[in-house]
Design an enzyme around this catalytic site. Structure first.
Site, PDB file in Angstrom:
ATOM      1  N   GLY A   1      -7.517  -8.196  -2.247  1.00  0.00           N
ATOM      2  CA  GLY A   1      -8.573  -7.932  -1.422  1.00  0.00           C
ATOM      3  C   GLY A   1      -8.248  -6.684  -0.626  1.00  0.00           C
ATOM      4  O   GLY A   1      -7.613  -5.837  -0.907  1.00  0.00           O
TER       5      GLY A   1
ATOM      6  N   GLY B   1      -9.948   2.628  -4.984  1.00  0.00           N
ATOM      7  CA  GLY B   1      -8.978   2.474  -5.876  1.00  0.00           C
ATOM      8  C   GLY B   1      -9.539   1.278  -6.562  1.00  0.00           C
ATOM      9  O   GLY B   1      -9.395   1.165  -7.939  1.00  0.00           O
ATOM     10  N   HIS B   2      -9.587   0.076  -5.831  1.00  0.00           N
ATOM     11  CA  HIS B   2     -10.013  -1.231  -6.755  1.00  0.00           C
ATOM     12  C   HIS B   2     -11.429  -1.087  -7.476  1.00  0.00           C
ATOM     13  O   HIS B   2     -11.248  -1.415  -8.619  1.00  0.00           O
ATOM     14  CB  HIS B   2     -10.307  -2.193  -5.640  1.00  0.00           C
ATOM     15  CG  HIS B   2      -8.850  -2.324  -4.627  1.00  0.00           C
ATOM     16  ND1 HIS B   2      -8.674  -2.439  -3.622  1.00  0.00           N
ATOM     17  CD2 HIS B   2      -7.515  -3.328  -5.286  1.00  0.00           C
ATOM     18  CE1 HIS B   2      -7.547  -2.628  -3.143  1.00  0.00           C
ATOM     19  NE2 HIS B   2      -6.891  -3.237  -3.922  1.00  0.00           N
TER      20      HIS B   2
ATOM     21  N   GLN C   1       5.143 -13.163  -3.452  1.00  0.00           N
ATOM     22  CA  GLN C   1       5.652 -11.907  -3.726  1.00  0.00           C
ATOM     23  C   GLN C   1       6.077 -11.433  -2.171  1.00  0.00           C
ATOM     24  O   GLN C   1       6.590 -10.293  -2.165  1.00  0.00           O
ATOM     25  CB  GLN C   1       4.732 -10.897  -4.384  1.00  0.00           C
ATOM     26  CG  GLN C   1       3.349 -10.532  -3.518  1.00  0.00           C
ATOM     27  CD  GLN C   1       2.503  -9.791  -4.255  1.00  0.00           C
ATOM     28  OE1 GLN C   1       2.154 -10.449  -5.434  1.00  0.00           O
ATOM     29  NE2 GLN C   1       1.883  -8.678  -3.995  1.00  0.00           N
TER      30      GLN C   1
ATOM     31  N   LYS D   1      -0.902   3.347  -9.649  1.00  0.00           N
ATOM     32  CA  LYS D   1      -0.366   3.822  -8.464  1.00  0.00           C
ATOM     33  C   LYS D   1       1.039   2.742  -8.381  1.00  0.00           C
ATOM     34  O   LYS D   1       1.892   3.120  -8.025  1.00  0.00           O
ATOM     35  CB  LYS D   1      -1.358   3.515  -7.387  1.00  0.00           C
ATOM     36  CG  LYS D   1      -0.481   3.870  -5.798  1.00  0.00           C
ATOM     37  CD  LYS D   1      -1.454   3.849  -4.586  1.00  0.00           C
ATOM     38  CE  LYS D   1      -1.578   2.545  -4.323  1.00  0.00           C
ATOM     39  NZ  LYS D   1      -0.227   1.802  -3.443  1.00  0.00           N
ATOM     40  N   ASP D   2       0.690   1.454  -8.693  1.00  0.00           N
ATOM     41  CA  ASP D   2       1.504   0.512  -8.792  1.00  0.00           C
ATOM     42  C   ASP D   2       2.670   0.719  -9.997  1.00  0.00           C
ATOM     43  O   ASP D   2       2.273  -0.424 -10.878  1.00  0.00           O
ATOM     44  CB  ASP D   2       1.168  -0.979  -8.561  1.00  0.00           C
ATOM     45  CG  ASP D   2       0.637  -0.937  -7.048  1.00  0.00           C
ATOM     46  OD1 ASP D   2       1.250  -1.045  -5.913  1.00  0.00           O
ATOM     47  OD2 ASP D   2      -0.702  -1.033  -7.094  1.00  0.00           O
TER      48      ASP D   2
ATOM     49  N   MET E   1      -4.842   6.173  -2.549  1.00  0.00           N
ATOM     50  CA  MET E   1      -5.582   5.028  -1.656  1.00  0.00           C
ATOM     51  C   MET E   1      -4.655   3.464  -1.791  1.00  0.00           C
ATOM     52  O   MET E   1      -4.342   3.259  -2.738  1.00  0.00           O
ATOM     53  CB  MET E   1      -6.929   4.694  -2.402  1.00  0.00           C
ATOM     54  CG  MET E   1      -7.907   5.886  -1.975  1.00  0.00           C
ATOM     55  SD  MET E   1      -9.606   5.214  -2.665  1.00  0.00           S
ATOM     56  CE  MET E   1     -10.484   6.783  -2.138  1.00  0.00           C
TER      57      MET E   1
ATOM     58  N   SER F   1      -4.417  -0.459   0.525  1.00  0.00           N
ATOM     59  CA  SER F   1      -4.972  -1.235   1.661  1.00  0.00           C
ATOM     60  C   SER F   1      -4.097  -1.146   2.955  1.00  0.00           C
ATOM     61  O   SER F   1      -4.502  -1.112   4.034  1.00  0.00           O
ATOM     62  CB  SER F   1      -4.932  -2.656   1.363  1.00  0.00           C
ATOM     63  OG  SER F   1      -5.755  -2.896   0.132  1.00  0.00           O
ATOM     64  N   ARG F   2      -2.742  -0.450   2.828  1.00  0.00           N
ATOM     65  CA  ARG F   2      -2.067  -0.302   3.999  1.00  0.00           C
ATOM     66  C   ARG F   2      -2.316   0.879   4.710  1.00  0.00           C
ATOM     67  O   ARG F   2      -1.808   0.941   5.973  1.00  0.00           O
ATOM     68  CB  ARG F   2      -0.500  -0.312   3.290  1.00  0.00           C
ATOM     69  CG  ARG F   2       0.068  -1.787   2.875  1.00  0.00           C
ATOM     70  CD  ARG F   2       1.345  -1.768   3.030  1.00  0.00           C
ATOM     71  NE  ARG F   2       2.011  -2.737   2.653  1.00  0.00           N
ATOM     72  CZ  ARG F   2       2.356  -3.638   1.576  1.00  0.00           C
ATOM     73  NH1 ARG F   2       2.000  -3.000   0.440  1.00  0.00           N
ATOM     74  NH2 ARG F   2       2.687  -4.878   1.374  1.00  0.00           N
TER      75      ARG F   2
END
Length: 311
Positions: free
Chosen positions: A36, A41-42, A66, A180-181, A215, A217-218
């Site tokens: 969410g 990016g999402h 996690q 990115k991950d 990008m 969320s943090r």
């Protein structure tokens, strides 16, 4: 033309039934798992999923499996209504938003707390701390150990487990993950291969803001000064990639360049490693395709980024 309103599903059995119905109609199902607080990016992953499949499911679920009890689960940002509006604005929207309450709640749950050992160290996730009775974990043993796995020993165990659960519930043909991950993407690819999931795992390119920051969320938790400092990550990675293209293949020299640039900008390095793109093993010189991965702290925010180097 009005944007398509996605079906909101919270029940896992209803979600599974919907996917099976789509497949019975000859349609392929695409899946984008998220936690969410969606950004461009999402949304790029959703557009990628549309290119591969007939219908698209996006999950919005902050996975407690996690996070350790000392990590930032409680402050993880959320805006479900805003997320749905953003998804509706994507061409084609999405067909389903899967928004379960808790994927670790079971009838007759044993509330006795459990502990886990990773590398002979007792580790706990938020799930285990609360004594929710969940004790089955999926591990990709070698790929999870380096990079982010060094400082977050339960993270990829939690990711692999929740993605397995989501795959079993959503039952997609194609799942899209962001590069990115990078370590996460490779771990999911290996898990799908090793466990014979009939799912194609697609890696999608990093999406950046206009200033080059990847990008995340943090990013909203960065102060203006910290955000400016954080630009040193991408700038230094691009510098290292350019140096490699010009013949500098000594990984220590490339890593030192990036570490110095980020440190001088005010960041604190978690890791800066050049690894093989497939095995994620550290390399000393660039002789084959590699990825330069960085994690660094700016204030209280930990950011990750990477660049692939294909000489």
């Amino acid at each position: 033309m009005a944007a398509k309103q996605p079906l909101i599903i919270s029940d896992r059995n209803q979600m599974r039934k919907w996917s099976r119905m789509m497949r019975s109609q000859g349609k392929t199902v695409g899946f984008v798992p998220t936690m969410g607080f969606l950004h461009e990016g999402h949304l790029s992953l959703v557009r990628e999923a549309h290119r591969h499949t007939d219908v698209v499911v996006v999950s919005i679920y902050v996975n407690p499996g996690q996070f350790s009890p000392t990590e930032d689960l409680s402050v993880y940002p959320s805006d479900f209504d805003g997320d749905v509006r953003k998804l509706m604005a994507v061409p084609g929207s999405v067909d389903v938003v899967f928004h379960p309450h808790n994927l670790y709640e079971y009838e007759g749950t044993n509330k006795k707390k459990s502990t886990s050992m990773i590398n002979n160290v007792v580790v706990l996730s938020c799930i285990e701390q609360k004594g929710m009775g969940h004790e089955t974990w999926v591990r990709v043993e070698n790929l999870e150990q380096g990079l982010c796995g060094k400082s977050r020993p339960i993270f990829f165990r939690g990711v692999a487990t929740v993605v397995t659960k989501l795959f079993n519930i959503v039952d997609p043909d194609v799942a899209v993950f962001g590069k990115k991950d990078y370590q996460q993407w490779r771990i999911i690819q290996r898990m799908v291969r090793d466990l014979d999931f009939p799912i194609e795992v697609v890696g999608s390119a990093i999406i950046r803001d206009s200033d080059g920051l990847a990008m995340s969320s943090r990013n909203v938790r960065l102060s203006p000064k910290e955000r400016e400092q954080a630009l040193s990550i991408n700038k230094s990675l691009l510098g290292a990639k350019s140096a490699a293209a010009n013949g500098q293949i000594d990984c220590n020299k490339l890593k030192n360049f990036v570490i110095q640039a980020i440190t001088e900008a005010g960041g604190r390095i978690d890791y800066a490693e050049i690894v093989d793109q497939e095995s994620l093993e550290v390399v000393e010189s660039i002789e084959a395709p590699v990825v330069f991965c960085v994690a660094a702290w700016f204030g209280k925010v930990r950011l990750i980024d990477n660049t692939e180097i294909n000489l």
